[in-house]
Design a protein around this motif. Structure first.
Motif, PDB file in Angstrom:
ATOM      1  N   UNK A 191      20.706  56.161  43.173  1.00 33.44           N
ATOM      2  CA  UNK A 191      20.359  56.773  41.560  1.00 33.44           C
ATOM      3  C   UNK A 191      20.956  56.493  40.467  1.00 33.44           C
ATOM      4  N   UNK A 192      20.788  54.912  40.913  1.00 35.11           N
ATOM      5  CA  UNK A 192      21.461  54.191  39.740  1.00 35.11           C
ATOM      6  C   UNK A 192      20.307  53.415  39.455  1.00 35.11           C
ATOM      7  N   UNK A 193      20.362  53.276  37.381  1.00 34.14           N
ATOM      8  CA  UNK A 193      19.411  52.765  37.037  1.00 34.14           C
ATOM      9  C   UNK A 193      20.079  51.830  36.035  1.00 34.14           C
ATOM     10  N   UNK A 194      19.399  51.024  35.210  1.00 32.53           N
ATOM     11  CA  UNK A 194      19.804  50.477  34.002  1.00 32.53           C
ATOM     12  C   UNK A 194      20.630  51.183  33.333  1.00 32.53           C
ATOM     13  N   UNK A 195      21.859  50.917  32.953  1.00 33.68           N
ATOM     14  CA  UNK A 195      23.090  51.680  32.217  1.00 33.68           C
ATOM     15  C   UNK A 195      24.211  52.425  32.584  1.00 33.68           C
ATOM     16  N   UNK A 228      28.656  56.837  41.405  1.00 31.63           N
ATOM     17  CA  UNK A 228      27.850  56.587  40.077  1.00 31.63           C
ATOM     18  C   UNK A 228      28.752  57.882  39.276  1.00 31.63           C
ATOM     19  N   UNK A 229      29.188  57.587  37.636  1.00 31.47           N
ATOM     20  CA  UNK A 229      29.694  58.339  37.215  1.00 31.47           C
ATOM     21  C   UNK A 229      28.337  58.645  36.022  1.00 31.47           C
ATOM     22  N   UNK A 230      28.286  60.020  36.389  1.00 31.40           N
ATOM     23  CA  UNK A 230      27.265  61.194  35.492  1.00 31.40           C
ATOM     24  C   UNK A 230      27.860  61.857  33.933  1.00 31.40           C
ATOM     25  N   UNK A 231      26.815  62.014  33.642  1.00 32.99           N
ATOM     26  CA  UNK A 231      27.847  63.109  32.340  1.00 32.99           C
ATOM     27  C   UNK A 231      27.902  64.111  33.226  1.00 32.99           C
ATOM     28  N   UNK A 232      28.711  65.124  32.162  1.00 33.56           N
ATOM     29  CA  UNK A 232      28.841  66.247  32.190  1.00 33.56           C
ATOM     30  C   UNK A 232      30.767  65.941  33.241  1.00 33.56           C
ATOM     31  N   UNK A 233      30.552  67.374  33.528  1.00 39.34           N
ATOM     32  CA  UNK A 233      32.169  67.690  34.671  1.00 39.34           C
ATOM     33  C   UNK A 233      31.755  67.787  35.658  1.00 39.34           C
TER      34      UNK A 233
END
Length: 87
Positions: A23-27, A43-48
């Protein structure tokens, strides 16, 4: 199996099939987590909720709140050149 070649600047292009699977995209930021036989790319995502399992295997046993407080105090003292005095 998808492969990539590292440039002289340490950069790689992540193959499209891997980007789609992660699920990677630019940024998107990624973390490299050391595991027994190498590294795992996360992949680091926003949210806990995205932090669940991120630190698995990094600590050999649970740490108490008191131990966390002591470690924070010691690091703060070290960064500011102060000696912690016992009461």
């Amino acid at each position: 199996m998808p492969t990539a070649t590292m440039t002289s600047k340490g950069q790689i292009t992540v193959p499209q099939s891997v980007r789609a699977a992660l699920g990677l995209h630019a940024g998107t930021k990624v973390d490299f987590v050391q595991v027994a036989d190498g590294y795992k790319v996360v992949a680091l995502q926003a949210g806990t909720t995205s932090l669940k399992g991120r630190f698995a295997g990094r600590a050999s046993k649970p740490v108490s709140i008191e131990q966390m407080d002591e470690a924070i105090a010691a690091e703060t003292a070290a960064r500011h050149g102060r000696v912690k005095r016992k009461s």
